[in-house]
Design an enzyme around this catalytic site. Structure first.
Site, PDB file in Angstrom:
ATOM      1  N   ASP A  69      49.263  31.418  38.011  1.00  0.00           N
ATOM      2  CA  ASP A  69      48.351  31.996  39.003  1.00  0.00           C
ATOM      3  C   ASP A  69      46.882  31.706  38.701  1.00  0.00           C
ATOM      4  O   ASP A  69      46.498  31.476  37.546  1.00  0.00           O
ATOM      5  CB  ASP A  69      48.514  33.532  39.029  1.00  0.00           C
ATOM      6  CG  ASP A  69      49.799  33.962  39.718  1.00  0.00           C
ATOM      7  OD1 ASP A  69      50.661  33.107  39.982  1.00  0.00           O
ATOM      8  OD2 ASP A  69      49.930  35.172  39.976  1.00  0.00           O
ATOM      9  N   HIS A 216      48.859  32.653  33.685  1.00  0.00           N
ATOM     10  CA  HIS A 216      47.598  32.418  34.399  1.00  0.00           C
ATOM     11  C   HIS A 216      46.860  31.208  33.838  1.00  0.00           C
ATOM     12  O   HIS A 216      47.101  30.779  32.711  1.00  0.00           O
ATOM     13  CB  HIS A 216      46.686  33.647  34.286  1.00  0.00           C
ATOM     14  CG  HIS A 216      47.216  34.846  34.990  1.00  0.00           C
ATOM     15  ND1 HIS A 216      48.144  35.693  34.411  1.00  0.00           N
ATOM     16  CD2 HIS A 216      46.975  35.346  36.235  1.00  0.00           C
ATOM     17  CE1 HIS A 216      48.448  36.658  35.277  1.00  0.00           C
ATOM     18  NE2 HIS A 216      47.754  36.476  36.384  1.00  0.00           N
TER      19      HIS A 216
END
Ligand SMILES: [Zn+2]
Length: 261
Positions: A69, A216
């Site tokens: 992400d 992430h």
């Protein structure tokens, strides 16, 4: 559950008025419970109370889905792509539209290297998305989608809410756009933890065939520029040693919970 929560929110003030003769606390109780239900539905990341969410996928193989992400990021994306090549891994990048607009060459590179793009809103409004109205919700999704459409790829099929927070207007908006909300099975908490080995170990403990892994990129790019990369590499190394393969599942494979009724 969606209808139950909304119906209770609608009748709670009426119940409160009816209970007022028993005292203020009795009157406030239904309002309090109604707010609690709404907060749970929106703020608990993998909750399916507002509508369907995929938290794993069906497979008979030792396969997992790596999702990354918050990119694309000039600090990390290209190095992540090299890591994925090294481990023969495929991944889905849930990108922020504003960053895709700023770094279109990274979006192109993700596609060229055989990975998938998915929608993670345009501005990543993690503090207010759970309370956003229908227009703001649609705008976040559509503005991100327009950036992904300009990439040489088919339209994104998947959406992940910023910080996993949802609002009651999200699922109707996703349904109209044929997007599936994706949660996770195992997250590394790499936005909180400081040690890449702990992040990878946390994921390894939770992984099973069909798991969705959340990591992430683009975080701590100045203070700890190698951190996100080390988390991803440690995870790739540990799970490859455990004979897992990193794949992108097809939509029919997704195990979706919650029907949004
Ligand atoms: Zn995010």
């Amino acid at each position: 559950m969606r209808k139950v929560v909304l119906l209770f929110a609608a009748i709670a003030p009426i119940v409160a008025v009816a209970l007022y003769r028993f005292g203020v606390i009795s009157a406030l109780a239904p309002i309090f419970v109604s707010h609690l239900l709404i907060l749970y539905a929106g703020l608990v990341p993998n909750s399916s109370w507002w509508g369907p969410i995929a938290r794993c996928f069906a497979t008979t193989e030792r396969e997992v889905w790596l999702t990354i992400d918050d990119g694309p990021s000039p600090a990390h994306t290209l190095q992540i792509l090299d890591l994925l090549d090294r481990y023969s891994a495929r991944a889905t990048f849930f990108v922020i539209g504003a960053r895709a607009e700023k770094y279109p060459h990274l979006i192109t590179e993700i596609i060229i290297r055989g990975h998938e793009l998915a929608n993670h809103t345009f501005t990543h409004p993690s503090h207010r998305f759970w309370a956003s109205g229908p227009r703001a919700t649609a705008a976040e999704i559509d503005r991100c989608a327009s950036q992904l459409r300009s990439a040489p790829d088919r339209p994104a099929r998947f959406f992940r809410a910023p910080a996993g927070l949802k609002n009651p207007f999200l699922h109707p908006t996703l349904r109209q756009r044929n997007l599936q909300l994706i949660g996770w099975t195992a997250r590394g908490l790499d936005t909180v933890l400081r040690n890449p080995q702990r992040v990878a170990a946390r994921i390894s403990r939770r992984v099973r065939p069909g798991a969705i892994i959340l990591l992430h990129e683009g975080h701590r790019a100045t203070s700890a520029p190698a951190f996100n990369l080390e988390c991803i590499e440690s995870t790739l190394r540990e799970l490859t040693a455990a004979e897992y393969r990193f794949v992108i599942p097809q939509p029919p494979q997704l195990r979706v919970t919650g029907d949004g009724r």
